[in-house]
Structures are given as C-alpha cells and as structure tokens.
Design an enzyme around this catalytic site. Structure first.
Site, PDB file in Angstrom:
ATOM      1  N   SER A 142       0.887  -1.335   0.011  1.00 43.71           N
ATOM      2  CA  SER A 142       0.084   0.095   0.176  1.00 43.71           C
ATOM      3  C   SER A 142       1.160   1.210  -0.071  1.00 43.71           C
ATOM      4  O   SER A 142       0.005   2.476  -0.228  1.00 43.71           O
ATOM      5  CB  SER A 142      -0.967   0.023   1.133  1.00 43.71           C
ATOM      6  OG  SER A 142      -0.228  -0.349   2.571  1.00 43.71           O
ATOM      7  N   GLY A 143       2.153   1.335   0.244  1.00 42.41           N
ATOM      8  CA  GLY A 143       3.036   2.330   0.039  1.00 42.41           C
ATOM      9  C   GLY A 143       3.614   2.734   1.177  1.00 42.41           C
ATOM     10  O   GLY A 143       4.689   3.382   1.073  1.00 42.41           O
ATOM     11  N   GLY A 144       2.996   2.910   2.584  1.00 39.47           N
ATOM     12  CA  GLY A 144       3.451   3.501   3.479  1.00 39.47           C
ATOM     13  C   GLY A 144       4.698   2.964   3.979  1.00 39.47           C
ATOM     14  O   GLY A 144       5.709   3.684   4.317  1.00 39.47           O
ATOM     15  N   PHE A 145       4.823   1.574   3.969  1.00 38.83           N
ATOM     16  CA  PHE A 145       6.214   0.857   4.352  1.00 38.83           C
ATOM     17  C   PHE A 145       7.416   1.434   3.570  1.00 38.83           C
ATOM     18  O   PHE A 145       8.423   1.802   4.004  1.00 38.83           O
ATOM     19  CB  PHE A 145       5.858  -0.606   4.447  1.00 38.83           C
ATOM     20  CG  PHE A 145       7.066  -1.270   4.652  1.00 38.83           C
ATOM     21  CD1 PHE A 145       7.328  -1.542   6.035  1.00 38.83           C
ATOM     22  CD2 PHE A 145       8.274  -1.912   3.837  1.00 38.83           C
ATOM     23  CE1 PHE A 145       8.380  -2.355   6.304  1.00 38.83           C
ATOM     24  CE2 PHE A 145       8.960  -2.716   3.977  1.00 38.83           C
ATOM     25  CZ  PHE A 145       9.274  -2.830   5.418  1.00 38.83           C
TER      26      PHE A 145
ATOM     27  N   ASP B  46      -1.240   1.407   5.912  1.00 40.59           N
ATOM     28  CA  ASP B  46      -0.764   1.203   7.461  1.00 40.59           C
ATOM     29  C   ASP B  46       0.594   1.997   7.896  1.00 40.59           C
ATOM     30  O   ASP B  46       1.259   2.355   6.641  1.00 40.59           O
ATOM     31  CB  ASP B  46      -0.545  -0.213   7.657  1.00 40.59           C
ATOM     32  CG  ASP B  46       0.468  -0.942   6.907  1.00 40.59           C
ATOM     33  OD1 ASP B  46       0.897  -0.565   5.895  1.00 40.59           O
ATOM     34  OD2 ASP B  46       1.080  -1.922   7.652  1.00 40.59           O
TER      35      ASP B  46
ATOM     36  N   CYS C 195      16.181 -25.792 -12.180  1.00 40.94           N
ATOM     37  CA  CYS C 195      16.419 -24.295 -12.952  1.00 40.94           C
ATOM     38  C   CYS C 195      17.581 -24.335 -13.690  1.00 40.94           C
ATOM     39  O   CYS C 195      18.394 -25.228 -13.699  1.00 40.94           O
ATOM     40  CB  CYS C 195      16.558 -23.233 -11.580  1.00 40.94           C
ATOM     41  SG  CYS C 195      18.646 -23.115 -11.173  1.00 40.94           S
TER      42      CYS C 195
ATOM     43  N   ASP D  38       6.227 -12.780   1.415  1.00 42.38           N
ATOM     44  CA  ASP D  38       6.844 -12.041   0.235  1.00 42.38           C
ATOM     45  C   ASP D  38       8.255 -11.568   0.817  1.00 42.38           C
ATOM     46  O   ASP D  38       8.383 -11.496   2.123  1.00 42.38           O
ATOM     47  CB  ASP D  38       6.108 -11.038  -0.292  1.00 42.38           C
ATOM     48  CG  ASP D  38       6.496  -9.637   0.671  1.00 42.38           C
ATOM     49  OD1 ASP D  38       5.625  -9.547   1.771  1.00 42.38           O
ATOM     50  OD2 ASP D  38       7.468  -8.776   0.375  1.00 42.38           O
TER      51      ASP D  38
ATOM     52  N   GLY E  35       4.659  -5.538  10.464  1.00 41.63           N
ATOM     53  CA  GLY E  35       5.595  -4.983  11.834  1.00 41.63           C
ATOM     54  C   GLY E  35       6.444  -5.838  12.105  1.00 41.63           C
ATOM     55  O   GLY E  35       6.888  -5.751  13.292  1.00 41.63           O
TER      56      GLY E  35
ATOM     57  N   GLN F 189      -1.269  -4.817  13.378  1.00 41.79           N
ATOM     58  CA  GLN F 189      -0.073  -3.998  13.770  1.00 41.79           C
ATOM     59  C   GLN F 189       0.359  -4.455  15.336  1.00 41.79           C
ATOM     60  O   GLN F 189      -0.519  -5.246  15.984  1.00 41.79           O
ATOM     61  CB  GLN F 189       0.389  -2.747  13.619  1.00 41.79           C
ATOM     62  CG  GLN F 189       0.338  -2.576  11.957  1.00 41.79           C
ATOM     63  CD  GLN F 189       1.844  -2.854  11.388  1.00 41.79           C
ATOM     64  OE1 GLN F 189       2.785  -3.037  12.073  1.00 41.79           O
ATOM     65  NE2 GLN F 189       1.878  -2.899  10.299  1.00 41.79           N
TER      66      GLN F 189
ATOM     67  N   HIS G   6      17.397 -19.341  -9.991  1.00 43.55           N
ATOM     68  CA  HIS G   6      17.841 -20.422  -8.844  1.00 43.55           C
ATOM     69  C   HIS G   6      17.152 -20.141  -7.359  1.00 43.55           C
ATOM     70  O   HIS G   6      16.522 -20.983  -6.935  1.00 43.55           O
ATOM     71  CB  HIS G   6      19.224 -20.703  -8.730  1.00 43.55           C
ATOM     72  CG  HIS G   6      19.490 -21.505  -7.509  1.00 43.55           C
ATOM     73  ND1 HIS G   6      19.376 -23.143  -7.519  1.00 43.55           N
ATOM     74  CD2 HIS G   6      19.667 -21.198  -6.129  1.00 43.55           C
ATOM     75  CE1 HIS G   6      19.351 -23.450  -6.362  1.00 43.55           C
ATOM     76  NE2 HIS G   6      19.734 -22.526  -5.637  1.00 43.55           N
TER      77      HIS G   6
ATOM     78  N   CYS H 124      21.201 -24.535 -12.330  1.00 42.30           N
ATOM     79  CA  CYS H 124      21.683 -25.929 -11.916  1.00 42.30           C
ATOM     80  C   CYS H 124      21.516 -26.931 -13.007  1.00 42.30           C
ATOM     81  O   CYS H 124      22.454 -27.952 -13.092  1.00 42.30           O
ATOM     82  CB  CYS H 124      20.886 -26.227 -10.693  1.00 42.30           C
ATOM     83  SG  CYS H 124      20.964 -24.928  -9.262  1.00 42.30           S
TER      84      CYS H 124
HETATM   85  N1  GUN Z   1       6.186  -5.146   4.492  1.00 47.32           N
HETATM   86  C1  GUN Z   1       6.745  -5.629   5.589  1.00 47.32           C
HETATM   87  N2  GUN Z   1       6.159  -5.016   6.576  1.00 47.32           N
HETATM   88  C2  GUN Z   1       5.119  -4.433   6.270  1.00 47.32           C
HETATM   89  C3  GUN Z   1       4.252  -3.739   7.155  1.00 47.32           C
HETATM   90  O1  GUN Z   1       4.298  -3.649   8.382  1.00 47.32           O
HETATM   91  N3  GUN Z   1       3.445  -3.003   6.479  1.00 47.32           N
HETATM   92  C4  GUN Z   1       3.393  -2.960   4.881  1.00 47.32           C
HETATM   93  N4  GUN Z   1       2.321  -2.295   4.351  1.00 47.32           N
HETATM   94  N5  GUN Z   1       3.991  -3.571   4.246  1.00 47.32           N
HETATM   95  C5  GUN Z   1       5.057  -4.139   4.796  1.00 47.32           C
HETATM   96 ZN    ZN Z   2      18.826 -24.147  -9.104  1.00 46.50          ZN
END
Ligand code: GUN
Ligand code: ZN
Length: 372
Positions: free
Chosen positions: A93-96, A146, A306, A266, A216, A189, A335, A309
């Site tokens: 969402s951008g805030g981080f 957030d 992959c 992620d 967080g 959070q 890889h 390898c």
């Molecule tokens: N990426 C890693 N931690 C956070 C988080 O607390 N909020 C958001 N929006 N992205 C994240």
């Molecule tokens: Zn590999």
C-alpha cells in the site's frame, strides 16, 4: 466471474494447505510471492518467474505511483498487461516503502507527505489515495494503508502507531471499490506486544477483510520474538481467510511461520541475494563469489530444475560473477526463486500428507549441515 475466496484443503497442526481464488487465477498456499517492485521481478522474464511455480507476484504502490504513474498503467490496460504477468498480483500500500525510501517524510493523522527518492518531487499518500492507486494498477489483492511500527518501540509508541493503522484500515475498507475476484487485506500491527496484537486483530475483524496480514515483523526483533508474536496473533485470525506475513523471510522463518498458521509470504531476499552472488540451497546459503567454486564442475544444487543448476557448473557461475556478467545475477535470481518455490511445494505436500513436523525437522537438519 470468480469470487475472491479461500479454500482450506488440509491442516497439519496449525499449518494449513489452501487455495486462494482471484480474478486472475488461483494461488496454492502456503505461497511465496516474488517481489516485482517496479513492475518486474528484477532480472527475470515473467515466463521464467512462472516456470519456477510462482503463481502470484507483488508490486509496490510507492514505486509505481512515482514511475511510471498509476494513471498511465491504467491507460495501458493495468499492471498485468503492462508487465505481461497474467496471474494474480498483490500490491503493497505504500506507507512501508515511504518510510524506508522517500526523503523528507511528514506523517499526520490523515496520511503521509514525502519527496520522491528519484527527483525530490512532492507526493502524498492517504488510505483513500492508496486504494485508488491500487485499483488503477488492477491489483487482485490490495493491502490496507498502514504504518509499519519501527523496532524497537515502547508499548506507548506501538499502541499509538497501531491505533493509527486501525483508523487507516477502516478508511481503506470504506474507500476500497469491491469487485468480483478482488480482495482487500487488513494488516495487524502492535509490535511485539501481545495485548496490542490482540486489540489490532479484533479491530480488523470488526471491519472485515478478505484476508489478514501480519505486519511490523522482521524489522529487527529477531526470529524468537517474531515467532512468539505469531503464536499470539494467528490464533486470533479467522480460520477461513488467508493469512500473510509481510516481508518474510529466510527459509527457516517461512517454515516456522507456516507451522504457526501463515499462508502467504513475500521477501526481497531471494531476488536481492541473487544479484549479490548469494544462493539459497537446502544446505544453507552459498556465496558464488568465493574462490572455492572456481574449479568445481558440480551444479550449484543437485536435483534443482532451474537453468543455473540444470545447464551450468559452480565454476561457470563463479566465473560469471567474477566477470560481472549480467547472466550471473540472472541465473542466481532464477535459482533462488526456484529454491523458494521448491520449498513451498515441499511444505504444501508435507501438510497435505500430515508430515509437516518431520519436513521442518529434516529441512533444519540439512541446513545445519552446511554446503559441501
Ligand atoms: N512490508 C513488511 N512489513 C510491512 C508492514 O508492516 N506494512 C506494510 N504495508 N508492508 C510491509
Ligand atoms: Zn537451481
């Protein structure tokens, strides 16, 4: 038209094997989402990302609003078409990213004003503008706006920050335009404080989201504190909605979090490390820049499908890195994404077959042995 939904296919202890259905396809969970910050998983073609088994990629509101601009992406048919990734996309969402990248940030109760890290130009993000940008990008999964509470934070600081995020979560929900197959995730959070995590989870459940993220974490608290926080947080989240641990992590973090009921992850680690010669293997990380690889005819990892390898030796990968050839980062990124997707596929099978605990123990034992 597909409804946005989550199917729980099997459980093994707290670990879950599931499937998220979105407008652009299904995601088998536990899932790892490669990071495609600026509309590209760096050094990878979209078809190569898909070939590793990845079913969803992550994009960033912050980067894409600054360049090329969300309206432009929308005019060009949305992010799926723009980057030629036909599968599901989740956008943060951008805030981080504002807090970690932008210059001269100024937070207020309504949102955050900042200067672009590219050219110093002034921009503003609020819950409403973040929802609008993610809609223009056409994200299948939109994240609530957030504030990622920094670590360390006192109880009072974490409380104030969490309550701000909960007010923004409500505004995010009100501004989000519901569409078939598209979902909005709330973000829990509260730092490392169990009472604040509980208050945050309760607030988000009252608002109601298609999925729940834990934010967080992985901000310096360490694995033990992260796991303890998950232990008190995931049991408070609804069992019939997907759960996403943001920005995590190393393979051992992912295995531990799956064992605590997390479904989605992620992290920049596999892609970023790939560009700095660090490879993830079942026996831990390997630095291909190290001279010990220069005469090694073996593949980086036996049985990895992959191209790094399958088609090349450690000696060749080492040579590419030392020569600063662009193919080096390309092959190591491929890889690493493959290694993460192989781990997730292994976790999914293990949960489905009721052997998650053994799988986790074997993975830890292999990593402990180190590369040979
Ligand atoms: N990426 C890693 N931690 C956070 C988080 O607390 N909020 C958001 N929006 N992205 C994240
Ligand atoms: Zn590999």
């Amino acid at each position: 038209m597909t409804e946005f939904s989550f199917e729980l296919l099997a459980t093994d202890g707290a670990a879950r094997r599931g499937r998220v259905h979105t407008a652009h396809g299904a995601i088998d969970t536990p899932a790892f989402m490669p990071v495609g910050t600026a509309g590209t998983v760096k050094a990878m073609m979209p078809a190569s990302v898909a070939a590793t088994g990845a079913q969803i990629v992550l994009g960033n509101t912050y980067h894409l609003m600054l360049r090329p601009g969300a309206e432009r992406v929308a005019r060009l048919g949305g992010l799926h078409k723009f980057m030629n990734w036909p599968g599901p996309i989740l956008t943060d969402s951008g805030g981080f990213q504002v807090m970690s990248l932008a210059k001269l940030r100024k937070m207020d109760a309504d949102g955050v004003t900042f200067q672009s890290h590219h050219d110093g130009s002034k921009h503003r993000l609020t819950p409403e503008s973040s929802m609008e940008i993610q809609r223009l990008l056409d994200a299948d999964i939109t994240m609530a706006f957030d504030e990622c509470t920094p670590f360390p934070a006192t109880h009072g600081q974490a409380e104030e920050s969490m309550r701000l995020s909960m007010r923004w979560a409500r505004r995010s929900k009100e501004a989000f335009v519901a569409r078939d197959g598209y979902g909005l995730f709330g973000i829990v959070q509260g730092g490392v404080y169990p009472d604040l995590r509980a208050e945050s989870a309760k607030a988000l459940l009252e608002i109601g989201f298609e999925g729940y993220a834990v934010g967080g974490l992985a901000v310096g608290e360490g694995q033990d504190a992260m796991f303890s926080t998950l232990d008190v947080t995931t049991p408070l989240l609804p069992g019939d909605k997907p759960r996403y641990l943001m920005g995590v992590g190393r393979p051992s973090d992912i295995i531990g979090a799956v064992g605590r009921g997390i479904d989605m992850f992620d992290c920049v680690m596999p892609t970023r490390s790939g560009r700095t010669a660090q490879a993830f293997t079942r026996r831990g990380t390997v630095n291909l820049r190290n001279a010990r690889h220069q005469d090694d005819p073996r593949p980086l990892e036996e049985d990895c499908p992959c191209p790094a390898c399958r088609d090349h030796s450690r000696a060749y990968l080492h040579h590419l890195i030392r020569s600063e050839e662009i193919l080096g980062p390309m092959l190591l990124t491929w890889h690493n994404i493959q290694a993460y997707q192989t781990l997730m596929a292994g976790l999914r099978s293990a949960i489905a077959e009721g052997r998650f605990t053994r799988f986790a123990a074997e993975a830890a034992a292999l990593e402990e042995m180190g590369d040979i």
